[in-house]
Design a protein around this motif. Structure first.
Motif, mmCIF file in Angstrom:
data_model
loop_
_atom_site.group_PDB
_atom_site.id
_atom_site.type_symbol
_atom_site.label_atom_id
_atom_site.label_comp_id
_atom_site.label_asym_id
_atom_site.label_seq_id
_atom_site.Cartn_x
_atom_site.Cartn_y
_atom_site.Cartn_z
ATOM 1 N N LEU A 5 38.850 42.786 2.949
ATOM 2 C CA LEU A 5 38.700 43.339 2.280
ATOM 3 C C LEU A 5 37.881 44.367 2.606
ATOM 4 C CD1 LEU A 5 37.903 39.797 0.378
ATOM 5 C CD2 LEU A 5 39.409 41.692 -0.180
ATOM 6 N N ILE A 6 35.939 44.466 2.782
ATOM 7 C CA ILE A 6 35.507 45.655 3.067
ATOM 8 C C ILE A 6 35.037 44.642 4.760
ATOM 9 C CG2 ILE A 6 33.196 46.803 2.260
ATOM 10 C CD1 ILE A 6 33.854 46.055 -0.464
ATOM 11 N N GLY A 7 35.040 45.679 5.457
ATOM 12 C CA GLY A 7 33.959 45.340 6.753
ATOM 13 C C GLY A 7 34.866 44.441 7.182
ATOM 14 N N PRO A 8 34.036 43.015 7.430
ATOM 15 C CA PRO A 8 34.127 41.789 8.487
ATOM 16 C C PRO A 8 34.549 40.567 7.515
ATOM 17 C CG PRO A 8 31.525 42.169 7.704
ATOM 18 C CD PRO A 8 32.749 43.625 7.276
ATOM 19 N N VAL A 9 35.068 41.192 5.831
ATOM 20 C CA VAL A 9 35.355 39.834 4.896
ATOM 21 C C VAL A 9 36.954 40.384 5.053
ATOM 22 C CG1 VAL A 9 34.839 39.531 2.600
ATOM 23 C CG2 VAL A 9 33.434 40.610 3.988
ATOM 24 N N TYR A 10 37.499 39.133 5.241
ATOM 25 C CA TYR A 10 38.533 38.558 4.831
ATOM 26 C C TYR A 10 39.465 37.222 3.421
ATOM 27 C CZ TYR A 10 39.814 40.906 9.038
ATOM 28 O OH TYR A 10 39.932 41.911 10.145
ATOM 29 N N LEU A 11 40.454 37.706 2.937
ATOM 30 C CA LEU A 11 40.324 36.470 2.301
ATOM 31 C C LEU A 11 42.060 35.857 2.525
ATOM 32 C CD1 LEU A 11 40.483 35.092 -0.753
ATOM 33 C CD2 LEU A 11 42.592 36.677 -1.287
ATOM 34 N N LEU A 33 36.336 34.717 4.887
ATOM 35 C CA LEU A 33 36.421 34.730 6.668
ATOM 36 C C LEU A 33 35.185 35.601 7.204
ATOM 37 C CD1 LEU A 33 37.184 32.545 8.838
ATOM 38 C CD2 LEU A 33 38.589 34.383 9.765
ATOM 39 N N ILE A 34 34.534 35.900 7.533
ATOM 40 C CA ILE A 34 33.671 36.487 7.770
ATOM 41 C C ILE A 34 33.921 36.881 9.249
ATOM 42 C CG2 ILE A 34 31.646 37.989 6.900
ATOM 43 C CD1 ILE A 34 31.013 35.732 5.015
ATOM 44 N N MET A 167 26.778 43.037 -1.013
ATOM 45 C CA MET A 167 27.899 41.988 -1.096
ATOM 46 C C MET A 167 26.879 40.443 -1.234
ATOM 47 S SD MET A 167 31.106 43.774 1.341
ATOM 48 C CE MET A 167 30.446 43.696 2.450
ATOM 49 N N LEU A 168 27.879 40.753 -2.419
ATOM 50 C CA LEU A 168 27.496 38.813 -2.249
ATOM 51 C C LEU A 168 28.193 37.485 -3.059
ATOM 52 C CD1 LEU A 168 24.916 37.008 -3.018
ATOM 53 C CD2 LEU A 168 25.514 36.934 -5.553
ATOM 54 N N PHE A 169 28.805 36.836 -1.842
ATOM 55 C CA PHE A 169 29.544 36.074 -2.025
ATOM 56 C C PHE A 169 28.919 34.653 -2.915
ATOM 57 C CE2 PHE A 169 30.530 37.716 2.122
ATOM 58 C CZ PHE A 169 32.150 37.115 2.281
ATOM 59 N N PRO A 214 40.043 38.564 -9.556
ATOM 60 C CA PRO A 214 39.437 39.211 -8.452
ATOM 61 C C PRO A 214 38.477 39.897 -8.146
ATOM 62 C CG PRO A 214 39.698 39.910 -11.132
ATOM 63 C CD PRO A 214 40.151 37.847 -10.775
ATOM 64 N N PHE A 215 38.373 40.334 -6.892
ATOM 65 C CA PHE A 215 37.258 40.767 -6.623
ATOM 66 C C PHE A 215 35.801 41.807 -7.028
ATOM 67 C CE2 PHE A 215 40.191 40.633 -3.549
ATOM 68 C CZ PHE A 215 40.444 39.353 -3.413
ATOM 69 N N CYS A 216 35.388 42.023 -7.227
ATOM 70 C CA CYS A 216 34.299 43.225 -8.113
ATOM 71 C C CYS A 216 33.951 44.113 -6.495
ATOM 72 C CB CYS A 216 32.871 42.947 -8.369
ATOM 73 S SG CYS A 216 33.679 41.337 -10.133
ATOM 74 N N LEU A 217 34.462 44.992 -6.325
ATOM 75 C CA LEU A 217 34.647 45.791 -4.234
ATOM 76 C C LEU A 217 33.021 46.719 -5.548
ATOM 77 C CD1 LEU A 217 38.165 46.202 -3.512
ATOM 78 C CD2 LEU A 217 35.847 44.300 -3.158
#
Ligand SMILES: [Zn+2]
Length: 240
Positions: A5-11, A33-34, A167-169, A214-217
Protein backbone atom coordinates in the motif's frame (compact mmCIF):
# COMPACT_ATOMS: atom_id res chain seq x y z
CA UNK A 1 -1.19 -12.72 -2.70
CA UNK A 2 -0.10 -9.51 -1.03
CA UNK A 3 -0.37 -5.89 -1.91
CA UNK A 4 1.96 -3.06 -1.00
CA UNK A 5 0.00 0.00 0.00
CA UNK A 6 1.88 3.10 1.15
CA UNK A 7 5.45 3.01 2.41
CA UNK A 8 5.92 0.15 4.85
CA UNK A 9 2.27 -1.02 4.81
CA UNK A 10 1.13 -4.24 3.13
CA UNK A 11 -2.20 -6.01 2.86
CA UNK A 12 -1.73 -9.68 3.69
CA UNK A 13 -5.28 -10.85 4.32
CA UNK A 14 -8.92 -9.98 3.89
CA UNK A 15 -12.19 -11.30 2.61
CA UNK A 16 -11.04 -11.34 -0.97
CA UNK A 17 -7.70 -12.92 -0.09
CA UNK A 18 -8.48 -15.79 2.23
CA UNK A 19 -12.18 -16.29 1.97
CA UNK A 20 -13.64 -17.97 5.03
CA UNK A 21 -17.25 -18.96 4.90
CA UNK A 22 -18.97 -18.67 8.20
CA UNK A 23 -22.63 -19.01 8.96
CA UNK A 24 -23.28 -15.33 8.97
CA UNK A 25 -22.30 -13.44 5.83
CA UNK A 26 -19.12 -12.00 7.23
CA UNK A 27 -15.53 -12.76 6.69
CA UNK A 28 -11.93 -11.93 7.45
CA UNK A 29 -11.28 -8.23 7.76
CA UNK A 30 -8.35 -6.56 6.10
CA UNK A 31 -5.17 -7.83 7.72
CA UNK A 32 -2.21 -5.51 7.44
CA UNK A 33 1.52 -5.96 7.87
CA UNK A 34 3.85 -3.05 8.63
CA UNK A 35 7.59 -3.30 8.02
CA UNK A 36 9.48 -1.61 10.85
CA UNK A 37 12.84 -2.17 9.18
CA UNK A 38 13.61 -4.63 11.93
CA UNK A 39 10.57 -6.78 12.64
CA UNK A 40 6.98 -6.70 11.39
CA UNK A 41 3.75 -5.58 12.98
CA UNK A 42 0.43 -7.22 12.07
CA UNK A 43 -2.85 -5.35 12.43
CA UNK A 44 -5.76 -7.74 13.10
CA UNK A 45 -5.55 -11.44 12.40
CA UNK A 46 -8.77 -12.86 10.95
CA UNK A 47 -11.25 -15.58 11.90
CA UNK A 48 -8.63 -18.28 12.47
CA UNK A 49 -9.14 -20.71 9.58
CA UNK A 50 -7.37 -18.28 7.30
CA UNK A 51 -4.27 -17.81 9.44
CA UNK A 52 -2.12 -20.29 7.51
CA UNK A 53 -3.12 -18.52 4.28
CA UNK A 54 -2.23 -15.15 5.74
CA UNK A 55 1.15 -16.42 6.90
CA UNK A 56 1.81 -18.03 3.56
CA UNK A 57 1.14 -14.63 1.98
CA UNK A 58 3.91 -13.26 4.18
CA UNK A 59 6.25 -16.04 3.06
CA UNK A 60 5.54 -15.30 -0.57
CA UNK A 61 7.23 -11.97 -0.05
CA UNK A 62 10.84 -11.64 0.97
CA UNK A 63 9.62 -11.72 4.57
CA UNK A 64 9.94 -14.35 7.26
CA UNK A 65 6.95 -15.20 9.43
CA UNK A 66 9.31 -15.54 12.40
CA UNK A 67 10.14 -11.84 12.03
CA UNK A 68 6.59 -10.82 12.95
CA UNK A 69 6.95 -9.46 16.47
CA UNK A 70 3.67 -7.71 17.27
CA UNK A 71 -0.05 -8.06 16.61
CA UNK A 72 -2.23 -5.00 17.17
CA UNK A 73 -5.95 -5.71 17.54
CA UNK A 74 -8.29 -2.94 16.43
CA UNK A 75 -11.08 -4.43 18.56
CA UNK A 76 -12.57 -7.52 20.10
CA UNK A 77 -14.96 -8.72 17.38
CA UNK A 78 -14.55 -12.28 16.13
CA UNK A 79 -13.39 -11.62 12.54
CA UNK A 80 -10.65 -9.29 13.78
CA UNK A 81 -9.40 -11.13 16.84
CA UNK A 82 -10.35 -14.84 16.72
CA UNK A 83 -6.89 -15.91 15.56
CA UNK A 84 -5.16 -13.95 18.33
CA UNK A 85 -4.59 -16.99 20.57
CA UNK A 86 -2.92 -18.89 17.73
CA UNK A 87 -0.79 -15.87 16.88
CA UNK A 88 0.24 -15.42 20.51
CA UNK A 89 1.30 -19.07 20.66
CA UNK A 90 3.74 -18.32 17.83
CA UNK A 91 5.59 -16.04 20.27
CA UNK A 92 4.14 -12.83 18.85
CA UNK A 93 3.21 -10.09 21.34
CA UNK A 94 -0.50 -9.28 21.14
CA UNK A 95 -1.64 -5.76 22.06
CA UNK A 96 -5.12 -4.27 22.41
CA UNK A 97 -7.08 -1.74 24.42
CA UNK A 98 -7.98 -2.75 27.96
CA UNK A 99 -11.62 -3.39 27.04
CA UNK A 100 -10.72 -5.43 23.95
CA UNK A 101 -8.13 -7.43 25.90
CA UNK A 102 -10.70 -8.21 28.57
CA UNK A 103 -13.23 -9.38 25.97
CA UNK A 104 -10.66 -11.53 24.15
CA UNK A 105 -9.57 -13.18 27.40
CA UNK A 106 -13.15 -13.97 28.38
CA UNK A 107 -14.35 -14.85 24.86
CA UNK A 108 -17.84 -13.75 25.87
CA UNK A 109 -20.67 -12.03 24.00
CA UNK A 110 -18.55 -8.93 23.50
CA UNK A 111 -16.55 -10.79 20.84
CA UNK A 112 -19.75 -11.29 18.80
CA UNK A 113 -18.66 -14.89 18.12
CA UNK A 114 -22.30 -15.93 18.56
CA UNK A 115 -23.18 -14.06 15.40
CA UNK A 116 -21.13 -16.61 13.53
CA UNK A 117 -22.29 -19.58 15.59
CA UNK A 118 -18.77 -19.97 16.88
CA UNK A 119 -16.97 -20.21 20.16
CA UNK A 120 -14.32 -17.57 20.56
CA UNK A 121 -10.98 -19.46 20.75
CA UNK A 122 -9.71 -19.62 24.30
CA UNK A 123 -6.96 -17.09 24.97
CA UNK A 124 -4.67 -17.85 27.89
CA UNK A 125 -1.33 -16.19 27.09
CA UNK A 126 -0.16 -12.67 27.87
CA UNK A 127 -1.96 -9.79 26.23
CA UNK A 128 -0.54 -6.28 26.49
CA UNK A 129 -3.08 -3.58 27.31
CA UNK A 130 -2.68 -0.20 25.65
CA UNK A 131 -3.80 3.17 26.91
CA UNK A 132 -5.17 6.01 24.83
CA UNK A 133 -2.28 8.01 23.40
CA UNK A 134 0.33 5.35 24.13
CA UNK A 135 3.19 5.00 21.67
CA UNK A 136 4.30 1.62 20.42
CA UNK A 137 7.91 1.69 19.28
CA UNK A 138 8.99 -1.10 16.93
CA UNK A 139 12.19 -0.72 14.87
CA UNK A 140 11.97 2.61 13.12
CA UNK A 141 8.18 2.78 13.57
CA UNK A 142 6.31 4.72 16.18
CA UNK A 143 2.61 3.90 16.25
CA UNK A 144 0.21 5.81 18.44
CA UNK A 145 -2.77 4.03 19.98
CA UNK A 146 -6.02 6.03 19.92
CA UNK A 147 -9.03 4.90 21.93
CA UNK A 148 -12.08 5.12 19.63
CA UNK A 149 -14.94 3.45 21.51
CA UNK A 150 -18.44 3.32 20.07
CA UNK A 151 -18.53 0.61 17.43
CA UNK A 152 -17.40 -1.55 20.33
CA UNK A 153 -16.10 -0.61 23.79
CA UNK A 154 -12.57 -1.78 22.93
CA UNK A 155 -12.16 -0.14 19.53
CA UNK A 156 -8.70 1.37 19.13
CA UNK A 157 -7.03 2.98 16.14
CA UNK A 158 -3.30 2.99 15.42
CA UNK A 159 -1.75 6.06 13.88
CA UNK A 160 1.39 5.88 11.81
CA UNK A 161 3.17 8.83 10.22
CA UNK A 162 5.28 8.15 7.15
CA UNK A 163 6.94 11.02 5.26
CA UNK A 164 4.57 13.54 6.88
CA UNK A 165 1.56 11.47 5.79
CA UNK A 166 -0.69 10.58 8.74
CA UNK A 167 -2.28 7.17 8.37
CA UNK A 168 -4.75 5.47 10.68
CA UNK A 169 -5.57 1.80 11.02
CA UNK A 170 -9.15 2.40 12.09
CA UNK A 171 -10.73 -1.05 12.40
CA UNK A 172 -14.50 -0.77 12.10
CA UNK A 173 -14.69 2.85 13.25
CA UNK A 174 -14.88 4.22 9.71
CA UNK A 175 -16.21 2.64 6.55
CA UNK A 176 -17.35 -0.70 7.80
CA UNK A 177 -19.88 -2.21 5.41
CA UNK A 178 -21.33 -4.15 8.34
CA UNK A 179 -21.87 -1.09 10.41
CA UNK A 180 -25.59 -0.72 9.85
CA UNK A 181 -26.25 -4.17 11.24
CA UNK A 182 -24.14 -3.43 14.29
CA UNK A 183 -26.18 -0.44 15.33
CA UNK A 184 -28.72 -2.47 17.28
CA UNK A 185 -26.04 -4.36 19.21
CA UNK A 186 -25.93 -4.06 22.97
CA UNK A 187 -22.30 -2.92 23.06
CA UNK A 188 -22.76 -0.32 20.35
CA UNK A 189 -22.64 3.10 22.01
CA UNK A 190 -23.80 5.89 19.77
CA UNK A 191 -22.75 8.67 22.12
CA UNK A 192 -19.22 7.29 22.44
CA UNK A 193 -19.10 6.71 18.71
CA UNK A 194 -20.04 10.30 17.88
CA UNK A 195 -17.45 11.53 20.35
CA UNK A 196 -14.72 9.29 18.86
CA UNK A 197 -15.49 10.49 15.34
CA UNK A 198 -15.48 14.12 16.45
CA UNK A 199 -12.13 13.60 18.15
CA UNK A 200 -10.74 12.16 14.91
CA UNK A 201 -12.03 15.16 12.99
CA UNK A 202 -10.04 17.55 15.17
CA UNK A 203 -6.88 16.35 13.44
CA UNK A 204 -7.98 13.88 10.78
CA UNK A 205 -5.54 11.46 9.19
CA UNK A 206 -5.01 11.68 5.45
CA UNK A 207 -5.08 7.92 4.92
CA UNK A 208 -7.47 5.43 6.48
CA UNK A 209 -6.90 1.69 6.54
CA UNK A 210 -10.30 0.30 7.53
CA UNK A 211 -11.11 -3.17 8.77
CA UNK A 212 -13.35 -3.87 5.80
CA UNK A 213 -13.59 -2.65 2.26
CA UNK A 214 -11.38 -0.35 0.27
CA UNK A 215 -8.74 1.93 1.72
CA UNK A 216 -9.04 5.68 1.80
CA UNK A 217 -5.71 6.75 0.36
CA UNK A 218 -6.54 10.43 0.68
CA UNK A 219 -9.21 12.74 2.11
CA UNK A 220 -9.55 10.84 5.37
CA UNK A 221 -11.51 13.77 6.78
CA UNK A 222 -14.27 13.32 4.20
CA UNK A 223 -14.75 9.65 5.08
CA UNK A 224 -14.86 10.37 8.80
CA UNK A 225 -17.43 13.12 8.18
CA UNK A 226 -19.49 10.64 6.14
CA UNK A 227 -19.38 8.15 8.97
CA UNK A 228 -20.43 10.78 11.49
CA UNK A 229 -23.34 11.74 9.25
CA UNK A 230 -24.43 8.10 9.06
CA UNK A 231 -24.19 7.58 12.81
CA UNK A 232 -26.17 10.75 13.51
CA UNK A 233 -28.87 9.70 11.06
CA UNK A 234 -29.79 6.82 13.36
CA UNK A 235 -31.55 7.11 16.65
CA UNK A 236 -29.77 6.41 19.93
CA UNK A 237 -30.96 2.80 20.04
CA UNK A 238 -29.84 1.91 16.57
CA UNK A 239 -31.97 1.10 13.55
CA UNK A 240 -35.51 2.15 14.20
ZN1 LIG B 1 -16.45 -4.83 14.56
Amino acid sequence: MTMRLIGPVYLIGGQDYNRVYVDWPANDPNVYLIDSGDTFVMVDCGCGESLSGILSNVEQMEFEVRDISHLLLTHEHFPHAAAAAAVQKMGIEVLASEAAADAVRSGDLRTAAFWYNRQFPSYEGPLTELEDGQHIEVGRLSLKALALPGHSPGSMGYELVVDDCRMLFCGDVVRSPLLDSFRGRPDYDRECYVSSLKTLLEEPPEVLYPGHGPFCLSHGRTWIQEELKKVLSYGPRGVS
